[in-house]
Motif scaffolding. Structure first.
Motif, PDB file in Angstrom:
ATOM      1  N   GLN A   1       0.819  -1.208   0.000  1.00  0.00           N
ATOM      2  CA  GLN A   1       0.000   0.000   0.000  1.00  0.00           C
ATOM      3  C   GLN A   1       0.856   1.262   0.000  1.00  0.00           C
ATOM      4  O   GLN A   1       0.555   2.229  -0.703  1.00  0.00           O
ATOM      5  N   VAL A   2       1.939   1.260   0.771  1.00  0.00           N
ATOM      6  CA  VAL A   2       2.834   2.419   0.796  1.00  0.00           C
ATOM      7  C   VAL A   2       3.530   2.567  -0.554  1.00  0.00           C
ATOM      8  O   VAL A   2       3.741   3.684  -1.038  1.00  0.00           O
ATOM      9  N   ARG A   3       3.836   1.459  -1.210  1.00  0.00           N
ATOM     10  CA  ARG A   3       4.491   1.499  -2.524  1.00  0.00           C
ATOM     11  C   ARG A   3       3.637   2.186  -3.585  1.00  0.00           C
ATOM     12  O   ARG A   3       4.156   2.615  -4.612  1.00  0.00           O
ATOM     13  N   GLU A   4       2.346   2.295  -3.344  1.00  0.00           N
ATOM     14  CA  GLU A   4       1.484   2.994  -4.303  1.00  0.00           C
ATOM     15  C   GLU A   4       1.833   4.473  -4.385  1.00  0.00           C
ATOM     16  O   GLU A   4       1.531   5.125  -5.381  1.00  0.00           O
ATOM     17  N   VAL A   5       2.458   5.015  -3.339  1.00  0.00           N
ATOM     18  CA  VAL A   5       2.792   6.438  -3.330  1.00  0.00           C
ATOM     19  C   VAL A   5       4.285   6.725  -3.235  1.00  0.00           C
ATOM     20  O   VAL A   5       4.710   7.838  -3.519  1.00  0.00           O
ATOM     21  N   MET A   6       5.084   5.767  -2.809  1.00  0.00           N
ATOM     22  CA  MET A   6       6.535   5.982  -2.727  1.00  0.00           C
ATOM     23  C   MET A   6       7.266   4.659  -2.869  1.00  0.00           C
ATOM     24  O   MET A   6       6.715   3.601  -2.577  1.00  0.00           O
ATOM     25  N   ASP A   7       8.495   4.757  -3.332  1.00  0.00           N
ATOM     26  CA  ASP A   7       9.326   3.571  -3.521  1.00  0.00           C
ATOM     27  C   ASP A   7       9.916   3.167  -2.173  1.00  0.00           C
ATOM     28  O   ASP A   7      10.730   3.898  -1.613  1.00  0.00           O
ATOM     29  N   ILE A   8       9.490   2.034  -1.668  1.00  0.00           N
ATOM     30  CA  ILE A   8       9.953   1.568  -0.356  1.00  0.00           C
ATOM     31  C   ILE A   8      10.025   0.047  -0.369  1.00  0.00           C
ATOM     32  O   ILE A   8       9.227  -0.614  -1.023  1.00  0.00           O
ATOM     33  N   SER A   9      10.987  -0.498   0.348  1.00  0.00           N
ATOM     34  CA  SER A   9      11.127  -1.955   0.450  1.00  0.00           C
ATOM     35  C   SER A   9      10.661  -2.405   1.832  1.00  0.00           C
ATOM     36  O   SER A   9      10.547  -1.602   2.759  1.00  0.00           O
ATOM     37  N   GLU A  10      10.410  -3.696   1.942  1.00  0.00           N
ATOM     38  CA  GLU A  10      10.034  -4.240   3.250  1.00  0.00           C
ATOM     39  C   GLU A  10      11.143  -3.990   4.269  1.00  0.00           C
ATOM     40  O   GLU A  10      10.868  -3.697   5.426  1.00  0.00           O
ATOM     41  N   SER A  11      12.395  -4.092   3.832  1.00  0.00           N
ATOM     42  CA  SER A  11      13.508  -3.889   4.762  1.00  0.00           C
ATOM     43  C   SER A  11      13.568  -2.453   5.274  1.00  0.00           C
ATOM     44  O   SER A  11      14.127  -2.198   6.331  1.00  0.00           O
ATOM     45  N   THR A  12      12.996  -1.516   4.544  1.00  0.00           N
ATOM     46  CA  THR A  12      12.900  -0.131   5.003  1.00  0.00           C
ATOM     47  C   THR A  12      11.701   0.053   5.911  1.00  0.00           C
ATOM     48  O   THR A  12      11.755   0.796   6.893  1.00  0.00           O
ATOM     49  N   LEU A  13      10.604  -0.629   5.594  1.00  0.00           N
ATOM     50  CA  LEU A  13       9.366  -0.422   6.342  1.00  0.00           C
ATOM     51  C   LEU A  13       9.406  -1.034   7.736  1.00  0.00           C
ATOM     52  O   LEU A  13       8.893  -0.436   8.691  1.00  0.00           O
ATOM     53  N   TYR A  14      10.017  -2.194   7.905  1.00  0.00           N
ATOM     54  CA  TYR A  14       9.979  -2.852   9.213  1.00  0.00           C
ATOM     55  C   TYR A  14      10.632  -2.037  10.334  1.00  0.00           C
ATOM     56  O   TYR A  14      10.089  -1.981  11.437  1.00  0.00           O
ATOM     57  N   PRO A  15      11.758  -1.363  10.097  1.00  0.00           N
ATOM     58  CA  PRO A  15      12.277  -0.485  11.161  1.00  0.00           C
ATOM     59  C   PRO A  15      11.314   0.663  11.500  1.00  0.00           C
ATOM     60  O   PRO A  15      11.217   1.087  12.650  1.00  0.00           O
ATOM     61  N   VAL A  16      10.594   1.155  10.507  1.00  0.00           N
ATOM     62  CA  VAL A  16       9.585   2.199  10.740  1.00  0.00           C
ATOM     63  C   VAL A  16       8.488   1.645  11.638  1.00  0.00           C
ATOM     64  O   VAL A  16       8.072   2.289  12.612  1.00  0.00           O
ATOM     65  N   LEU A  17       8.033   0.450  11.342  1.00  0.00           N
ATOM     66  CA  LEU A  17       6.989  -0.178  12.153  1.00  0.00           C
ATOM     67  C   LEU A  17       7.473  -0.390  13.588  1.00  0.00           C
ATOM     68  O   LEU A  17       6.727  -0.130  14.536  1.00  0.00           O
ATOM     69  N   ARG A  18       8.710  -0.837  13.754  1.00  0.00           N
ATOM     70  CA  ARG A  18       9.256  -1.030  15.107  1.00  0.00           C
ATOM     71  C   ARG A  18       9.348   0.299  15.857  1.00  0.00           C
ATOM     72  O   ARG A  18       9.022   0.378  17.043  1.00  0.00           O
ATOM     73  N   ARG A  19       9.783   1.351  15.158  1.00  0.00           N
ATOM     74  CA  ARG A  19       9.884   2.664  15.789  1.00  0.00           C
ATOM     75  C   ARG A  19       8.504   3.182  16.199  1.00  0.00           C
ATOM     76  O   ARG A  19       8.325   3.699  17.306  1.00  0.00           O
ATOM     77  N   LEU A  20       7.511   3.019  15.334  1.00  0.00           N
ATOM     78  CA  LEU A  20       6.153   3.453  15.660  1.00  0.00           C
ATOM     79  C   LEU A  20       5.577   2.627  16.812  1.00  0.00           C
ATOM     80  O   LEU A  20       4.861   3.153  17.663  1.00  0.00           O
ATOM     81  N   GLN A  21       5.922   1.358  16.837  1.00  0.00           N
ATOM     82  CA  GLN A  21       5.467   0.503  17.933  1.00  0.00           C
ATOM     83  C   GLN A  21       6.137   0.918  19.243  1.00  0.00           C
ATOM     84  O   GLN A  21       5.480   1.014  20.279  1.00  0.00           O
ATOM     85  N   LYS A  22       7.419   1.214  19.197  1.00  0.00           N
ATOM     86  CA  LYS A  22       8.141   1.653  20.390  1.00  0.00           C
ATOM     87  C   LYS A  22       7.574   2.965  20.920  1.00  0.00           C
ATOM     88  O   LYS A  22       7.518   3.187  22.127  1.00  0.00           O
ATOM     89  N   GLY A  23       7.134   3.845  20.018  1.00  0.00           N
ATOM     90  CA  GLY A  23       6.520   5.103  20.410  1.00  0.00           C
ATOM     91  C   GLY A  23       5.075   4.953  20.862  1.00  0.00           C
ATOM     92  O   GLY A  23       4.408   5.942  21.147  1.00  0.00           O
ATOM     93  N   GLU A  24       4.601   3.725  20.889  1.00  0.00           N
ATOM     94  CA  GLU A  24       3.230   3.386  21.303  1.00  0.00           C
ATOM     95  C   GLU A  24       2.173   3.945  20.361  1.00  0.00           C
ATOM     96  O   GLU A  24       1.042   4.211  20.749  1.00  0.00           O
TER      97      GLU A  24
END
Length: 106
Positions: free
Chosen positions: A31-54
């Motif tokens: 879904q994010v790739r529909e608007v920007m070029d991103i790989s799973e390896s880039t997205l997972y650290p983002v998800l972890r950071r957002l999870q850490k920030g609650e």
């Protein structure tokens, strides 16, 4: 032309998707790739950071004999999304003003 996008905009995109419905990592990436070029390896650290920030929580669901991890936006995440959306709207209006030739009409 490709514009460089910062982490705040990436966070906003992820939170926007999850504000509509829970999603698992691969689905989020697509879904994010529909608007920007991103790989799973880039997205997972983002998800972890957002999870850490609650801003996100996770839960697992069985899928074809194994567990699939789903991400869910929290109330704190919804607040952050609204904040990022307001900032984006203000920023976009300023950029539109410049790009559409309104810079010198003040």
């Amino acid at each position: 032309m490709t514009f460089q996008l910062g982490s705040a905009l990436l966070d906003a995109c992820v939170l926007a998707i999850l504000a509509k419905e829970d999603a698992y990592g691969y689905s989020l990436t697509q879904q994010v790739r529909e608007v920007m070029d991103i790989s799973e390896s880039t997205l997972y650290p983002v998800l972890r950071r957002l999870q850490k920030g609650e801003y996100l929580s996770t839960y697992d669901q069985p899928f074809q004999g194994r567990n699939r991890r789903y991400y869910r936006i929290t109330d704190h995440g919804r607040e952050k999304y609204e904040e990022l959306l307001a900032e984006w709207t203000e920023y976009k209006e300023k950029i539109d003003h410049v790009l559409m030739g309104g810079l010198n009409d003040e």
